[in-house]
Scaffold this motif. Structure first.
Motif, PDB file in Angstrom:
ATOM      1  N   ALA A  64      -9.987   1.987   1.167  1.00 16.51           N
ATOM      2  CA  ALA A  64      -8.987   1.140   0.564  1.00 16.51           C
ATOM      3  C   ALA A  64      -9.386  -0.324   0.654  1.00 16.51           C
ATOM      4  O   ALA A  64      -9.716  -0.863   1.493  1.00 16.51           O
ATOM      5  N   ARG A  91       0.289   7.069  -0.822  1.00 18.58           N
ATOM      6  CA  ARG A  91      -0.642   7.939  -1.693  1.00 18.58           C
ATOM      7  C   ARG A  91      -2.219   7.656  -1.253  1.00 18.58           C
ATOM      8  O   ARG A  91      -3.078   8.184  -1.373  1.00 18.58           O
ATOM      9  N   ASP A  92      -2.462   6.472  -0.570  1.00 22.74           N
ATOM     10  CA  ASP A  92      -3.759   5.895  -0.235  1.00 22.74           C
ATOM     11  C   ASP A  92      -4.011   6.028   1.278  1.00 22.74           C
ATOM     12  O   ASP A  92      -5.016   5.655   1.846  1.00 22.74           O
ATOM     13  N   GLN A 112       0.910  -1.343  -0.184  1.00 21.04           N
ATOM     14  CA  GLN A 112      -0.027   0.010  -0.132  1.00 21.04           C
ATOM     15  C   GLN A 112       0.931   1.216  -0.078  1.00 21.04           C
ATOM     16  O   GLN A 112       1.715   1.368   0.872  1.00 21.04           O
ATOM     17  N   ARG A 125      -7.258   7.580   2.418  1.00 20.99           N
ATOM     18  CA  ARG A 125      -8.382   6.817   1.985  1.00 20.99           C
ATOM     19  C   ARG A 125      -9.045   5.739   3.083  1.00 20.99           C
ATOM     20  O   ARG A 125      -8.194   4.872   3.581  1.00 20.99           O
TER      21      ARG A 125
END
Ligand SMILES: Nc1nc2c(ncn2[C@@H]2O[C@H](COP(=O)(O)OP(=O)(O)OP(=O)(O)O)[C@@H](O)[C@H]2O)c(=O)[nH]1
Ligand SMILES: [Mg+2]
Length: 284
Positions: free
Chosen positions: A105, A98-99, A95, A102
């Motif tokens: 995800a 940049r996630d 992962q 979120r």
């Protein structure tokens, strides 16, 4: 019907009991609502990672990058502590940071709070207080400017000394009561994009040497106050960072206190923070 009429007449006629009850409702309801909401919020129990370090090192830039995936947002000298909620994957899947913001995800994931603190000397107290706070602190990221370490070596090492000593004392407390869990420290040597930036290995050795000097001079302060090293009791021992009496300081001496120190280079500007993100992911 008559009852209702009487009742309405009574509460609509100005009188002392009506005023008192009215005033109580106006004052108490917001307070009760506040306590209800603040006790129901789950944020207070999330694990946290603390960003700490001298001014201008890139703490706020790093927080912004992790939160928004954007490394071009201009920052200002921070005056207050700010936190954001981020998400890491816990099922071992790859992962990217940049996630991080979120929470939809895929796979299983875990939320944590990233806490940014001001680096200015006069505003450090709140940052230091977070180390001893009761919320579940999982790691400390000490951000420093590797491109200007030569000029800032003393100031940086002094702050780092205080942070390490606070972590050491935090573990020492556990000998008598319930042992607190270990909190590890990441030295994030930022601004590797600049040509004057020192590699992580040099950042490490320069800081170790300077921390050793600070330890010597602070213990001389103790001696000057009339206590010889041999006669130092436990209380003086407590202000000695790392292995007691050792001539040279090394980060490995912090292991005795369950404080693991890692030094890793990176650059917020170039978005090269994956290794720091991995370190954080392993801790929360
Ligand atoms: N060249 C370069 N500049 C960077 C990098 N990261 C941050 N900066 C710049 O360094 C300056 C200070 O960054 P901040 O994130 O505000 O620093 P801070 O650690 O939050 O500072 P305080 O809030 O004062 O404690 C900004 O102008 C950033 O653009 C980097 O990796 N490379
Ligand atoms: Mg800042």
């Amino acid at each position: 019907m008559d009852d209702l009429k009487h009742y309405l007449e009574y509460i609509l006629t100005p009188s002392t009991p009506v005023f008192v009850v009215g005033a109580l409702i106006v004052l108490l309801v917001p307070i009760l609502v506040h306590f209800y909401i603040s006790s129901a919020t789950p944020y207070t129990n999330l694990p946290s990672i603390l960003l700490i370090g001298p001014p201008g090192a890139g703490k706020t830039s790093l927080l912004t990058l992790l939160e928004r995936g954007d490394n071009a947002v201009p920052t200002h000298t921070s005056q207050i502590t700010q936190s954001v909620e981020l998400t890491v994957s816990t099922d071992g899947g790859i992962q990217s940071f940049r996630d991080a913001a979120r929470d939809d995800a895929p796979g299983s994931h875990k939320k944590f709070m990233l806490v940014d603190t001001p680096g200015h000397g006069k505003l450090r107290e709140s940052a230091m207080a977070k180390i001893n706070a009761n919320d579940p602190l999982k790691g400390v990221v000490f951000v420093l400017d590797a491109s200007a370490l030569d000029e800032n070596l003393q100031a940086t090492a002094n702050y780092l000394f205080d942070v390490l000593l606070a972590l050491q004392k935090r573990m020492g407390v556990g000998k008598t009561s319930k042992a607190p869990h270990a909190v590890h420290l990441l030295l994030a040597a930022n601004k590797a994009d600049l040509f004057t930036a020192l590699p992580a290995s040099l950042v490490k050795s320069n800081l170790e040497a300077e921390l050793g000097r600070i330890r010597q001079s602070r213990s001389k302060g103790l001696k000057a106050s009339g206590v010889a090293v041999g006669e130092m009791d436990d209380e003086d021992n407590e202000d000695w960072l790392g292995e007691y009496g050792a001539e040279k300081f090394a980060f490995s001496q912090m292991r005795e206190f369950d404080v693991e120190v890692d030094v890793v280079g990176g650059s917020v500007l170039e978005g090269k923070v994956d290794k720091w993100w991995d370190w954080i992911s392993e801790r929360v």
